[in-house]
Each structure stands twice: as C-alpha cells, then as structure tokens.
Design a protein around this motif. Structure first.
Motif: not given
Length: 349
Positions: A140-152, A264-265, A285-294
């Motif tokens: 879960r944490l790895q997928c969240e980190n990947n999605l953060h990088q995609v967001g950036m 998102s995933d 995991n879902i990435l929002f426009d402000d850059g945060h992931v839930e």
C-alpha cells in the motif's frame, strides 16, 4: 481531508525534528483515523522488532579461539584424521535417534510428536498472518508513493503550459485512451522510470504484463497494431478523462482542488458496478488536484463522490463540464458508445 502520511515512519522511529514531530502529533490529535492507522503501523514495526535480541556467546569463546590460532600444531591435529586418539580422552557416547529431543530417552513417544506438531502449528498461525499484514502495508505504501510521484509529474506538466492543464486525452487516434498520459509524462522527462505509473498489485497476478508503449510507438504503429499496444496501458493508474466545453474535449485544469480527483489505483466500472482492483481489502489510493493522496474505500465516499468514476450522465466518459471529474481505467475512451456520434469534427484533432 487527511494529510499525507510521509513522516509517520520517521515519527514512530524517533527520526523527526521537533517541528515535524509536533506536526504529526497535531495530526493525530485532530484526526482519529490517522491515529488509528499510525497505531497499526506501530504494531507492524513491533512485530518486525520481536525476537531480535542477540544471544550471548559461550563463555571463554574468544580465549579458546585465540589459543587455537596461536598454536598451529594443535590446529593441525584437530584437522588431521591420522593423528592417533588420546587414550585418556573421554569417548563420545553414540547418539540414538531423537535422544536430544527426548531428554536422553531414545523412545520418542506419540505425545512428544503431538506437542512438537502443535508448537509448529501455533508458530505458523502467529507468523503468517503478521507477515501477510506487513506485506499488505508495504505494498500500500509503495503504491501511495508511486502515485505521489505521478502527481508531482502531472503538476510539473501543468505548470509548463500557459493554461495550467494536465495531459489531454485525445478524442480519437492512438492516444485516445486514459492511460496515454503515462507515456507522455515519460516522453517529456517528468518521470524517469516506467514502473512508477503502475501499482505492484495491479500486475501481481499477471504472468507477463504488457510492455508500456512509448508515444512514438503508438503514433507510428499500423492501425491494426494500435489496440494491442494500448493494452500495455491497461495496468497504469486510472486517469482523468477530461471534460467537454462547447462540445470540445478539454484536458483537466490544475486548480489545487481538494475534492477533484486526478488519478487513482485501478478501479473498473462494469455493468454499473464500481470495483477497485489490486488491494486485498478492497480499498484504493486516490490522487487529488491539490496533490494529496488518500487510501479509501467506496463506503468512505459520499454518494456524490462516487461520480468520480461516472460522469453526470452515469457514463464512463468525459465530464459534462469542468467540475465533472471522471477517472477511468487506462484503456477507457473519453467518449462512450452513446456519445461517440456527438463528437464534433473539431474535437478530433
């Protein structure tokens, strides 16, 4: 909305400075859900630390070892089988099977066997659930980190154009699928590694996942090969299909909105049913426009937010206006079969 959880591990391990530690403590105080997840993470860390106490070496081990090294002759005698045995030295007693286990009694009873089997079963019952839980958390944490990088990377792309828009999904042609954003980010240099655009859980059950195509491969491939290449985008993160404005397809606009989904995933919509894929607990995991992931489940979302995966017409297609966000699987098209005939010629560029 909860904040990102980037400092939780550092907080639990005492590796944060005073300001960062105070920030995490405020988050715990204000958000019971974050406090619960931090406690779960603490439990996994405690499981990993169990049983790590070092056993003390035998008394005099260092002295005996040095004496052996200082006396090469003695060392040679130990290794040389031709050296006659010392008649005064005590002889070793011949061991019987299971003698050590049975405390010197060669008769290893059925009760002894049952106790040993029971101990093994108990160890398995304790160890494997903890191992599985730790693996799920790590994934879960790895997928969240990947999605953060995609967001950036998406934000870098948007800040690089005057309209501050994310990558557009084409109305027609080889790039007319949601997953086309992934090779575009890689092609522009905003991402360096193709594996970042996928969650490891999305490919775990695939014997050989399709290779991620490049922009050049998609554009230059014969029409008969395009669909096969597009299958390589089926396992990338879901992406926003964009929206319609005056009948034309527009790329999503970056405005820092906390409730506007960008990626998102993998979540698949089939026969009206919304089905998260990958994570065993059904959350995503879902990435929002402000850059945060839930990391959330469908049950956590109000009914209005479930339209993240359907537009206001109930279709897996581009939003009907700028605030109508739809994130879809990588091979989804921005226009459903019902609306394909409505696409104006000007939007097919």
């Amino acid at each position: 909305m909860t904040k990102t959880r980037e400092h939780w591990l550092g907080y639990l391990m005492g590796a944060l400075d005073e300001n960062e530690q105070a920030s995490v403590e405020r988050q715990i105080a204000q958000d019971p859900r974050s406090a619960e997840e931090i406690e779960q993470l603490r439990t996994h860390l405690n499981l990993l630390s169990d049983g790590l106490d070092e056993a003390a070496p035998p008394v005099g081990l260092a002295t005996r070892t040095c004496a052996l090294l200082d006396n090469p002759g003695l060392f040679a005698e130990v290794l040389d089988p031709s050296v006659p045995d010392n008649e005064d030295a005590p002889t070793l007693k011949e061991k019987q099977p299971f003698e050590t286990i049975g405390g010197g009694n060669p008769n290893f009873t059925m009760m002894d066997m049952m106790v040993a089997i029971g101990a093994c079963v108990a160890a398995v019952a304790i160890f494997f659930p903890a191992l599985a839980s730790s693996r799920m958390l790590a994934t879960r944490l790895q997928c969240e980190n990947n999605l953060h990088q995609v967001g950036m990377a998406l934000q870098e792309f948007a800040t690089g154009n005057a309209e501050k828009r994310y990558p557009a999904v084409a109305a027609t042609g080889p790039l007319s699928v949601a997953g086309s954003y992934a090779p575009r980010l890689l092609n522009a240099g905003h991402l360096q590694h193709p594996e970042v655009v996928r969650c490891v859980e999305s490919t775990r059950n695939l014997s050989q996942p399709h290779e991620l195509p490049t922009v050049e491969q998609l554009l230059e491939a014969p029409e008969s090969e395009v669909e096969k290449l597009q299958q390589g985008l089926a396992t990338v993160y879901n992406y926003n299909l964009g929206n319609l404005r005056n009948g034309q397809l527009q790329a999503p606009l970056m405005r820092g909105r906390a409730l506007y989904p960008v990626a998102s995933d993998i979540v698949v919509v089939q026969d009206g049913q919304i089905s998260p894929q990958g994570h065993q607990d059904g959350r995503f995991n879902i990435l929002f426009d402000d850059g945060h992931v839930e990391f959330i489940s469908l049950e956590d979302l109000p009914n209005s937010m479930k339209h993240y995966f359907l537009n206001d017409k109930g279709q897996v297609a581009a939003g009907v206006d700028e605030d109508d966000a739809v994130i879809a699987n990588g091979i989804a098209h921005p226009f459903s079969e019902e609306t394909t005939s409505e696409v104006p010629a000007s939007s097919a560029k």
